[in-house]
Enzyme design. Structure first.
Site, PDB file in Angstrom:
ATOM      1  N   GLU A  28       0.846  -1.188   0.000  1.00  0.00           N
ATOM      2  CA  GLU A  28       0.000   0.000   0.000  1.00  0.00           C
ATOM      3  C   GLU A  28       0.885   1.243   0.000  1.00  0.00           C
ATOM      4  OE1 GLU A  28      -2.990   0.114   3.076  1.00  0.00           O
ATOM      5  OE2 GLU A  28      -3.665   2.121   2.500  1.00  0.00           O
ATOM      6  N   ASN A  73      -6.704   1.584   2.624  1.00  0.00           N
ATOM      7  CA  ASN A  73      -7.421   2.842   2.800  1.00  0.00           C
ATOM      8  C   ASN A  73      -6.981   3.886   1.762  1.00  0.00           C
ATOM      9  OD1 ASN A  73      -8.586   1.631   5.040  1.00  0.00           O
ATOM     10  ND2 ASN A  73      -7.235   2.625   6.516  1.00  0.00           N
ATOM     11  N   GLU A 174     -12.511  -2.002   2.185  1.00  0.00           N
ATOM     12  CA  GLU A 174     -13.136  -1.807   3.506  1.00  0.00           C
ATOM     13  C   GLU A 174     -14.222  -0.727   3.487  1.00  0.00           C
ATOM     14  OE1 GLU A 174     -10.147  -1.421   6.591  1.00  0.00           O
ATOM     15  OE2 GLU A 174      -9.606  -3.526   6.384  1.00  0.00           O
ATOM     16  N   TYR A 245      -6.897  -8.665  11.707  1.00  0.00           N
ATOM     17  CA  TYR A 245      -5.607  -8.395  12.346  1.00  0.00           C
ATOM     18  C   TYR A 245      -5.705  -8.817  13.813  1.00  0.00           C
ATOM     19  CZ  TYR A 245      -4.551  -5.490   8.272  1.00  0.00           C
ATOM     20  OH  TYR A 245      -4.317  -5.034   7.002  1.00  0.00           O
ATOM     21  N   GLU A 293      -6.418  -9.185   3.584  1.00  0.00           N
ATOM     22  CA  GLU A 293      -5.602  -8.522   4.621  1.00  0.00           C
ATOM     23  C   GLU A 293      -5.635  -9.408   5.852  1.00  0.00           C
ATOM     24  OE1 GLU A 293      -6.078  -4.345   5.471  1.00  0.00           O
ATOM     25  OE2 GLU A 293      -6.626  -3.920   3.387  1.00  0.00           O
ATOM     26  N   GLN A 352       1.354  -6.145   5.719  1.00  0.00           N
ATOM     27  CA  GLN A 352       1.733  -5.797   4.379  1.00  0.00           C
ATOM     28  C   GLN A 352       3.107  -6.399   4.091  1.00  0.00           C
ATOM     29  OE1 GLN A 352       0.988  -1.638   3.469  1.00  0.00           O
ATOM     30  NE2 GLN A 352      -1.052  -1.722   4.343  1.00  0.00           N
TER      31      GLN A 352
END
Ligand code: AHR
Length: 503
Positions: A28, A73, A174, A245, A293, A352
């Protein structure tokens, strides 16, 4: 008293053939993932594009397959056009997601070249936060159309004569999260995603499209979100995403080590919801899951910090978690869970890749090194070949505050019948005791051990840092043996292990 476990690997208990996309990753435009991470033009190892080749080597060693890009994001405010064409004319923009400046020196064409360098597949996300169908169709034309249209000819003029041929596309990121730029209700997002998917498939019906699922199993809309979104777009999309997460909270290592319970619950809930919609709509298609993710992330600590602040700077140090041995054991266990559910979880991305909650760290002008979490991922990606087999595990449980009773050992097996090789991946969640494990691999024709490694340390919180880059690494698993088709091994407390088998 010695704790023992018995594992039986049934050659017929096939979960699924292994799709390399289960070993995906995520880059990202966030913090130092791209800038001062994979890209640093002044670095001694940089190539003509400005990409660090020492990082490329580590990415290859990690064994990442598909790489999701450019967010996260970030994508919900991204104008992809800013990142193509002559670099000197690219605009500097504000990234509202991470409150930092974006130079656009890396964009689609450079990242596609970087994926070729690393041998990985590019998985692209489109912006459905501030943009919509038009911008999605434009980037698709720019990226994939061979030539002879305005945007494909622009790509060619920009130095990429061949189409990038991107197969997997995420329909936003998201969109259920109030933190997301342009976040929506399930109803609004479901309609927009369905229309965008329909239009993208009108351009190329072979694309594989990922619709946004929930940002976590703790979201208030979890379940309802998936149902609503799929009711709108079921026939136009191929995957629904899952994001999760985990972190140790309040010193409760026992619960943290059982984090895969939540991942299992998450997967089962999304599968049940997707299948409900399938039958409601009388569809022939079975929805796949893209767990695009997943990782350990000390989010509570980052939220309490000042690292995302009101300043506007390029590539700030954000979300640079330094991972412990215990974190790596949990990560290895999450990967075991993804493999056990590989019949439905067809694709996954460790979030990531570099510097930002990442297995690889870098310093500007300096070294690149492996975090503890690098090891279970790279070994599993290398050894897991052929098919996943679901083992039966007989082992005592322990009590956790968060998940109740949890088995002390978790494991999965893989077999490559053509190559006559196999692998076992195991974790011991006991905080203090080793566990003696007996594994029956009868019927697989595998009678020798070709490799056996473990990740364990007397200090569960040992880490690799810039000053001590090799403090934690894999160790030989000395305690392993094989007699006929029975493997015996002693797993150290709080450990992740891999055993490779041959003939
Ligand atoms: O991976 C970090 C962030 O986590 C991503 O930008 C977002 O999708 C998720 O909330």
């Amino acid at each position: 008293m010695t704790i023992t476990a018995t594992i039986t690997v049934d050659p017929a208990a096939v979960v699924a053939p292994i799709d390399r996309r289960i070993f995906g990753s995520f880059v990202e435009h966030l913090g130092r993932c791209v800038y001062d991470g994979i890209y640093e033009p002044g670095h001694p190892t940089a190539n003509a594009d400005g990409f660090r080749l020492d990082v490329v080597d580590l990415v290859k060693e990690l064994g990442s397959s598909t790489i999701r890009y450019p967010g996260g994001n970030f994508v919900s405010g991204y104008r992809w056009e800013d990142g193509v064409g002559p670099r000197e004319t690219r605009p500097v923009r504000r990234d509202l997601a991470w409150h930092s400046l974006e130079s656009n020196q890396v964009g689609l064409d450079e990242f596609a070249r970087w994926c070729k360098l690393t041998g990985s597949e590019l998985m692209m996300a489109v912006n459905l936060g501030t943009r919509g169908i038009d911008a999605a169709l434009d980037i698709l034309e720019y990226a994939n159309h061979p030539s002879g249209t305005a945007l494909s000819d622009q790509r060619i003029a920009n130095g990429s004569p061949e189409p990038h041929d991107i197969r997997m596309w995420c329909l936003g990121d998201e969109m259920d999260g109030p933190w997301q730029t342009g976040y929506m209700t399930a109803e609004d997002y479901g309609k927009l995603a369905a229309r965008t998917a329909q239009a993208m498939k009108a351009a190329d019906r072979t694309l594989e499209l990922v619709v946004c699922g929930s940002s976590g199993s703790n979201m208030p809309t979890f379940g309802d979100w998936e149902r609503t979104v799929l009711e709108h777009g079921y026939e136009h999309v191929d995957y629904i995403s899952c994001h999760a997460y985990y972190q140790e909270r309040k010193g409760d290592l026992g619960s943290f080590l059982a984090s895969s319970h939540d991942m299992q619950y998450f997967i089962e809930t999304v599968v049940a919801t997707a299948d409900h919609v399938k039958h409601k709509l009388h569809s022939d298609k079975t929805m796949k899951l893209s767990f695009d993710e997943w990782n350990i992330w000390y989010l509570d600590e980052h939220q309490a910090s000042q690292e995302v602040n009101d300043d506007w700077v390029f590539a700030p140090r954000q979300l640079e978690d330094v991972y412990s041995v215990a974190d790596a054991v949990v990560l290895g266990n999450l990967l075991i869970t993804l493999l056990k559910n590989h019949d439905r979880v067809a694709s996954a991305s460790l979030a990531q890749l570099v510097n930002v909650i990442a297995p690889i760290m870098t310093e500007p002008g300096g070294d690149a090194w492996r975090q503890t979490t690098f090891f279970p991922f790279s070994v599993t990606s290398r050894l897991a070949r052929g098919e996943v087999l679901r083992p039966r595990i007989d082992v005592p449980s322990y009590d956790t505050a968060v998940y109740g009773a949890a088995p002390l050992v978790d494991a999965v097996a893989t077999v490559d019948r053509d190559a006559a090789t196999g692998a076992l991946f195991l974790v011991n969640r006991h905080l203090t005791e080793a566990i003696e494990v007996t594994v029956s691999v009868a019927g697989l024709g595998l009678t020798s051990i070709t490799e056996a490694v473990t990740l364990h340390d007397d200090d569960n919180y040992a880490k690799n840092t810039m000053a001590d880059q090799e403090r934690v690494g894999l160790r030989d698993l000395d305690s392993v043996g094989i007699d006929g088709d029975t493997v015996t091994v002693t797993l150290p407390p709080v450990s992740w292990s891999a055993i490779a088998l041959g003939t």
